[in-house]
Write a protein that holds these residues in place. Structure first.
Motif, PDB file in Angstrom:
ATOM      1  N   GLU A 178     -33.280 143.722  12.336  1.00 13.27           N
ATOM      2  CA  GLU A 178     -32.377 142.594  12.557  1.00 13.27           C
ATOM      3  C   GLU A 178     -31.501 142.815  13.784  1.00 13.27           C
ATOM      4  OE1 GLU A 178     -30.541 138.824  11.633  1.00 13.27           O
ATOM      5  OE2 GLU A 178     -32.474 139.778  11.217  1.00 13.27           O
ATOM      6  N   TYR A 179     -31.070 144.063  14.002  1.00  9.61           N
ATOM      7  CA  TYR A 179     -30.277 144.367  15.197  1.00  9.61           C
ATOM      8  C   TYR A 179     -31.107 144.146  16.462  1.00  9.61           C
ATOM      9  CZ  TYR A 179     -27.030 146.701  11.981  1.00  9.61           C
ATOM     10  OH  TYR A 179     -26.154 146.975  10.970  1.00  9.61           O
ATOM     11  N   VAL A 180     -32.351 144.591  16.446  1.00  6.77           N
ATOM     12  CA  VAL A 180     -33.243 144.412  17.590  1.00  6.77           C
ATOM     13  C   VAL A 180     -33.455 142.921  17.868  1.00  6.77           C
ATOM     14  CG1 VAL A 180     -35.648 144.683  18.324  1.00  6.77           C
ATOM     15  CG2 VAL A 180     -34.393 146.645  17.400  1.00  6.77           C
ATOM     16  N   ARG A 181     -33.698 142.161  16.812  1.00  6.61           N
ATOM     17  CA  ARG A 181     -33.921 140.723  16.976  1.00  6.61           C
ATOM     18  C   ARG A 181     -32.719 140.059  17.624  1.00  6.61           C
ATOM     19  NH1 ARG A 181     -32.673 135.970  14.628  1.00  6.61           N
ATOM     20  NH2 ARG A 181     -31.365 136.953  13.046  1.00  6.61           N
ATOM     21  N   LEU A 182     -31.525 140.361  17.132  1.00  7.33           N
ATOM     22  CA  LEU A 182     -30.316 139.744  17.665  1.00  7.33           C
ATOM     23  C   LEU A 182     -30.053 140.178  19.105  1.00  7.33           C
ATOM     24  CD1 LEU A 182     -28.031 140.089  14.516  1.00  7.33           C
ATOM     25  CD2 LEU A 182     -28.780 137.936  15.549  1.00  7.33           C
ATOM     26  N   SER A 183     -30.236 141.449  19.403  1.00  6.97           N
ATOM     27  CA  SER A 183     -29.971 141.941  20.755  1.00  6.97           C
ATOM     28  C   SER A 183     -30.966 141.392  21.768  1.00  6.97           C
ATOM     29  CB  SER A 183     -30.006 143.473  20.784  1.00  6.97           C
ATOM     30  OG  SER A 183     -28.814 144.010  20.269  1.00  6.97           O
ATOM     31  N   THR A 184     -32.140 141.004  21.294  1.00  6.21           N
ATOM     32  CA  THR A 184     -33.155 140.448  22.186  1.00  6.21           C
ATOM     33  C   THR A 184     -32.973 138.943  22.373  1.00  6.21           C
ATOM     34  OG1 THR A 184     -34.719 142.152  21.477  1.00  6.21           O
ATOM     35  CG2 THR A 184     -35.640 140.242  22.590  1.00  6.21           C
ATOM     36  N   ARG A 186     -24.521 142.430  10.028  1.00  2.03           N
ATOM     37  CA  ARG A 186     -25.177 143.003  11.208  1.00  2.03           C
ATOM     38  C   ARG A 186     -24.772 142.239  12.473  1.00  2.03           C
ATOM     39  NH1 ARG A 186     -28.850 143.025   7.069  1.00  2.03           N
ATOM     40  NH2 ARG A 186     -29.580 145.092   6.391  1.00  2.03           N
ATOM     41  N   HIS A 187     -24.693 140.934  12.373  1.00  4.10           N
ATOM     42  CA  HIS A 187     -24.244 140.121  13.505  1.00  4.10           C
ATOM     43  C   HIS A 187     -22.814 140.484  13.881  1.00  4.10           C
ATOM     44  CE1 HIS A 187     -22.803 136.587  15.716  1.00  4.10           C
ATOM     45  NE2 HIS A 187     -24.065 136.319  16.001  1.00  4.10           N
ATOM     46  N   LEU A 188     -21.955 140.656  12.892  1.00  6.46           N
ATOM     47  CA  LEU A 188     -20.561 141.022  13.160  1.00  6.46           C
ATOM     48  C   LEU A 188     -20.486 142.376  13.878  1.00  6.46           C
ATOM     49  CD1 LEU A 188     -17.478 140.525  12.735  1.00  6.46           C
ATOM     50  CD2 LEU A 188     -17.709 141.833  10.607  1.00  6.46           C
TER      51      LEU A 188
END
Length: 373
Positions: free
Chosen positions: A92-98, A357-359
């Motif tokens: 999920e972190y990878v998805r958001l950062s991309t 995770r977004h926060l």
């Protein structure tokens, strides 16, 4: 590793398996992670043989296009996690950062596994100098290899469960090396409430039985008693398990070459000498002893979240830590989230409507941008 029922492993499972990167057009999956292996001189000298450290990393395309290094978020999993399961932690972190430009940063999953258990990245008499090896050898190597981080203000920590305790320990023991920490549902940070047992010096608690004679359980589900766990599952003295990994990480080495046990495996009584030695790893006690100097060094860096219905009762030591941080006037975030469990603490709430995770990413990238101004 010891065979532990899946239900007993405090780890969260992510259902996001594969997404498409708008920046590169490539599909994101476990295959997107770069596995990094590096020989540790410190650990190899301790063990008298080659010991490697491992990580799984992802650098978003936007980071590779920048003139200045991107910030990096280091991830620590729950007990049982390794590079083989890294994607479930970082997906999920990878998805958001991309997908989201302002959340772009590198992600590095650190493998904590050692001798069948969890290292907790302490400088241990039993496991070796994992803390020193990480900060002096592995992280500098990883950041040079990937072209990310490069300073304490550009590197951050996130961990869940056992990883939550580990990232807190890394931040507290290296306050200037890391820019901030997010500890999620951490293993006990206050040893007065260690799986509902007081394991501080002078305690007369029993690890198997409550004062009223009823058995203690590992989880709220009451699926296994502590006595059964330690006598039939986590019962190999030569390697770490879900509880005995603490002994390998924190206990002095005994005369037999094995970690000193913090309680008698037959009757559950605490070993006073061992729990006295454990005070060096009681995070709340370490903060207390560190006084104003440590408080100032950690100013604005500590973020702790735990569900009030945590499966492993970690809400209790977390609540004690929150009280301490408030009373000692720490500039820190420490929240026991109402109604949330060990895993659902990540789900959206009014406090973090887009999920935890977004926060975390939003706050980490904001700190990183401030550091580059």
């Amino acid at each position: 590793m010891l065979s532990v029922p899946r239900a007993l492993v405090p780890a969260v499972v992510l259902w996001c398996v594969c997404v498409v990167s708008p920046a590169s057009g490539a599909s994101l999956s476990a295959a997107s992670l770069e596995i990094i292996t590096h020989n540790s001189d410190l650990l190899s000298r301790f063990w008298g043989r080659q010991i490697d450290m491992q990580a799984a990393a992802y650098v978003p395309p936007r980071c590779r296009q920048r003139a200045l290094p991107c910030a990096v978020l280091y991830h620590l999993p729950g007990y049982g996690g390794s590079v083989a399961t890294a994607w479930s932690t970082v997906a999920e972190y990878v998805r958001l950062s991309t997908r989201v430009p302002r959340l772009a940063m590198a992600h590095v999953f650190l493998d904590p596994s050692v001798n069948g258990g969890y290292s907790y990245f302490t400088d241990s008499e039993n496991n070796g100098p994992w803390n020193s090896a990480l900060t002096q050898e592995f992280i500098p190597y990883v950041e040079e290899l990937l072209g990310v981080g490069g300073s304490g203000r550009m590197r951050f920590l996130e961990g869940h469960s056992s990883g939550g305790w580990t990232v807190m320990w890394l931040q507290v023991s290296n306050p200037d090396f890391f820019g901030a920490v997010w500890a999620i549902a951490p293993d006990p940070l206050d040893f007065q409430s260690f799986y509902q047992v007081d394991v501080t010096p002078g305690s007369t608690d029993n690890f198997y039985m409550k004062p009223n004679g009823t058995p203690r359980y590992l989880t709220r589900r009451r699926d296994i008693t502590m006595q059964r766990l330690m006598q039939t599952v986590d019962n190999d003295p030569s390697q770490g398990g879900i509880i005995s990994s603490y002994e390998f990480a924190w206990s002095p080495r005994g005369g037999d070459g094995l970690p000193r046990r913090f309680f008698d495996r037959d009757d559950g009584s605490l070993d006073q000498d061992t729990i006295a030695a454990w005070q060096a790893y009681d995070v709340e006690s370490v903060l207390d002893r560190g006084g104003a100097a440590l408080r100032d060094a950690l100013d604005g860096k500590v973020h702790i979240y735990c569900g009030s219905r945590d499966d492993f009762f970690y809400n209790e030591p977390t609540a004690e830590m929150c009280r301490f941080l408030r009373a000692d006037h720490y500039d820190a975030v420490c929240v026991v989230v109402p109604g949330r469990t060990h895993g659902t603490v990540f789900n959206p709430t009014s406090r973090y409507p887009f999920g935890l995770r977004h926060l975390i990413l939003s706050q980490a990238t904001t700190l990183a941008r401030a550091a580059t101004r």
